[in-house]
Design an enzyme around this catalytic site. Structure first.
Site, PDB file in Angstrom:
ATOM      1  CB  SER A  45      -0.913   0.032   1.230  1.00  0.00           C
ATOM      2  OG  SER A  45      -0.152   0.271   2.404  1.00  0.00           O
ATOM      3  CB  THR A 166      -2.137   4.944   3.399  1.00  0.00           C
ATOM      4  OG1 THR A 166      -2.791   4.810   2.146  1.00  0.00           O
ATOM      5  CG2 THR A 166      -1.645   6.388   3.561  1.00  0.00           C
ATOM      6  CB  THR A 184      -0.603   6.208   0.025  1.00  0.00           C
ATOM      7  OG1 THR A 184      -1.441   5.059  -0.176  1.00  0.00           O
ATOM      8  CG2 THR A 184      -1.066   7.299  -0.925  1.00  0.00           C
ATOM      9  NE  ARG A 194      -8.170   7.539  -5.310  1.00  0.00           N
ATOM     10  CZ  ARG A 194      -7.692   7.176  -4.124  1.00  0.00           C
ATOM     11  NH1 ARG A 194      -6.409   6.906  -3.982  1.00  0.00           N
ATOM     12  NH2 ARG A 194      -8.472   7.087  -3.077  1.00  0.00           N
ATOM     13  N   GLY A 196      -5.742  10.308  -3.931  1.00  0.00           N
ATOM     14  CA  GLY A 196      -6.506  10.099  -2.708  1.00  0.00           C
ATOM     15  C   GLY A 196      -6.282  11.285  -1.789  1.00  0.00           C
ATOM     16  CG  ASP A 197      -6.663  10.511   2.364  1.00  0.00           C
ATOM     17  OD1 ASP A 197      -6.449   9.546   1.602  1.00  0.00           O
ATOM     18  OD2 ASP A 197      -6.504  10.453   3.586  1.00  0.00           O
ATOM     19  CB  THR A 217      -4.791   4.937   6.617  1.00  0.00           C
ATOM     20  OG1 THR A 217      -5.423   4.543   7.844  1.00  0.00           O
ATOM     21  CG2 THR A 217      -3.375   5.329   6.906  1.00  0.00           C
ATOM     22  N   GLY A 218      -7.069   4.868   4.532  1.00  0.00           N
ATOM     23  CA  GLY A 218      -8.370   4.312   4.140  1.00  0.00           C
ATOM     24  C   GLY A 218      -8.912   5.009   2.901  1.00  0.00           C
ATOM     25  N   GLY A 220      -9.645   7.599   0.733  1.00  0.00           N
ATOM     26  CA  GLY A 220      -9.238   8.990   0.603  1.00  0.00           C
ATOM     27  C   GLY A 220     -10.340   9.912   0.148  1.00  0.00           C
TER      28      GLY A 220
HETATM   29  N1  GLY Z   1      -5.919   6.953   1.854  1.00  0.00           N
HETATM   30  C1  GLY Z   1      -5.192   6.583   0.706  1.00  0.00           C
HETATM   31  C2  GLY Z   1      -5.947   6.684  -0.546  1.00  0.00           C
HETATM   32  O1  GLY Z   1      -7.156   6.825  -0.543  1.00  0.00           O
HETATM   33  O2  GLY Z   1      -5.319   6.599  -1.582  1.00  0.00           O
END
Ligand code: GLY
Length: 310
Positions: A45, A166, A184, A194, A196-197, A217-218, A220
């Site tokens: 990840s 992440t 990440t 794309r 993420g957060d 994490t998770g 995003g």
């Molecule tokens: N939290 C990492 C992502 O969504 O890529």
């Protein structure tokens, strides 16, 4: 002095804590810890060996923020470099900008003297090709490069290690300065480009010496929509305790009812080095922490704020 991290930070938290012990800054400690995770080939990840996008290419995201100055650097969708966290630190320290993506981030990495990665990953190539063949019934995954309908495959994106993927690090050094870092490879099989957060300042990470820091994490997309890391720090600013602020930021995530494709784990540190975590699922928030007096990191559980929708 203290370092906290997501569970997968166990490969770097001792080095980060040792750096603090030697008088290095919180920014140094966070970078040192995350670089170890970025090289942990078992963690799919984070780093160049992470799950690739739907075209089979690993695109990496990272962010680092200095809570003393509120200066920050981030890179998104960078390809071909082993240490996105160090490139992000370069953005913070060398540019008047705070966020570079894709070719611009790669150009900057090269200008800063980062060598292109030489890592080969035939195992991940096999996983990718098998997945594409089985899921899409396509013989040659390379044909996807010419597709004009990749958007129809965006539902295939997955969080490779659920909310445990992440990596997040937060450190507080001997001067009381706080730094947050996130790195990440993002969701597996994601649409190219794309983000993420993780590299999105205020969503995936935020630090302010006066109140504290947070990172996620998770999923995003949820953290971007809720501005989670910055919200949590703002809740601290209003006078909430760390437990209250973490719980509130986790609840905010659960008020997003549309487009829920997974959960989020949030880790947080108060200005005094106290630490806590929250999770939007049935499982409690979870993080590890270490101080220079400890021989090994300890795992701590925080709050679970289960999502009640369907
Ligand atoms: N939290 C990492 C992502 O969504 O890529």
């Amino acid at each position: 002095m203290i370092v906290m991290a997501t569970s997968n930070g166990d490969v770097g938290i001792c080095q980060a804590t040792e750096a603090l012990k030697q008088g290095k800054t919180a920014v140094d400690a966070v970078e040192i810890g995350i670089r170890e995770v970025e090289l942990n080939r078992k963690d799919r990840s984070v780093g160049i060996h992470g799950y690739p996008n739907i075209l089979g290419v690993a695109e990496l995201d990272a962010l680092i923020m200095d809570g003393r100055t509120r200066n920050v650097g981030a890179v998104g969708a960078i390809k071909g470099y082993d240490h996105p966290i160090s490139v992000a630190r370069g953005v913070m320290e060398k540019l008047i900008h705070v966020f570079l993506v894709a070719e611009g981030a790669e150009r900057f990495a090269s200008e800063m003297g980062h060598a292109k990665s030489t890592y080969e990953d035939p195992e991940m190539r096999d996983i990718y090709e098998k997945y594409i063949r089985e899921k899409l019934d396509i013989d040659d995954p390379n044909t996807l490069h010419d597709s004009t309908e990749l958007w129809k495959l965006s539902h295939l994106a997955v969080d490779p290690q659920k909310a445990g993927g992440t990596t997040n690090f937060i450190a507080r050094d001997g001067n009381g300065d706080i730094c947050v870092g996130v790195s990440t490879s993002g969701w597996g099989w994601k649409y190219p480009g794309r983000l993420g957060d993780s590299p999105v300042i205020s969503a995936g990470g935020y630090a302010d010496n006066r109140y504290g820091a947070a990172a996620c994490t998770g999923t995003g997309e949820l953290c971007i929509r809720a501005g989670t890391a910055r919200s949590l720090v703002t809740y601290l600013k209003t006078g909430m305790t760390l437990v209250e602020a973490t719980t509130e930021a986790t609840k905010d995530l659960n008020e997003l009812t549309a487009q829920r494709i997974g959960g989020v784990n949030v880790i947080a540190m108060g200005a005094d080095g106290s630490h806590y975590s929250g999770n939007t699922g049935e499982a409690k928030g979870r993080h590890i922490f270490m101080t220079p007096e400890m021989d090994a990191p300890e795992t701590v559980e925080g709050v679970a704020v289960p999502y009640e929708g369907s």
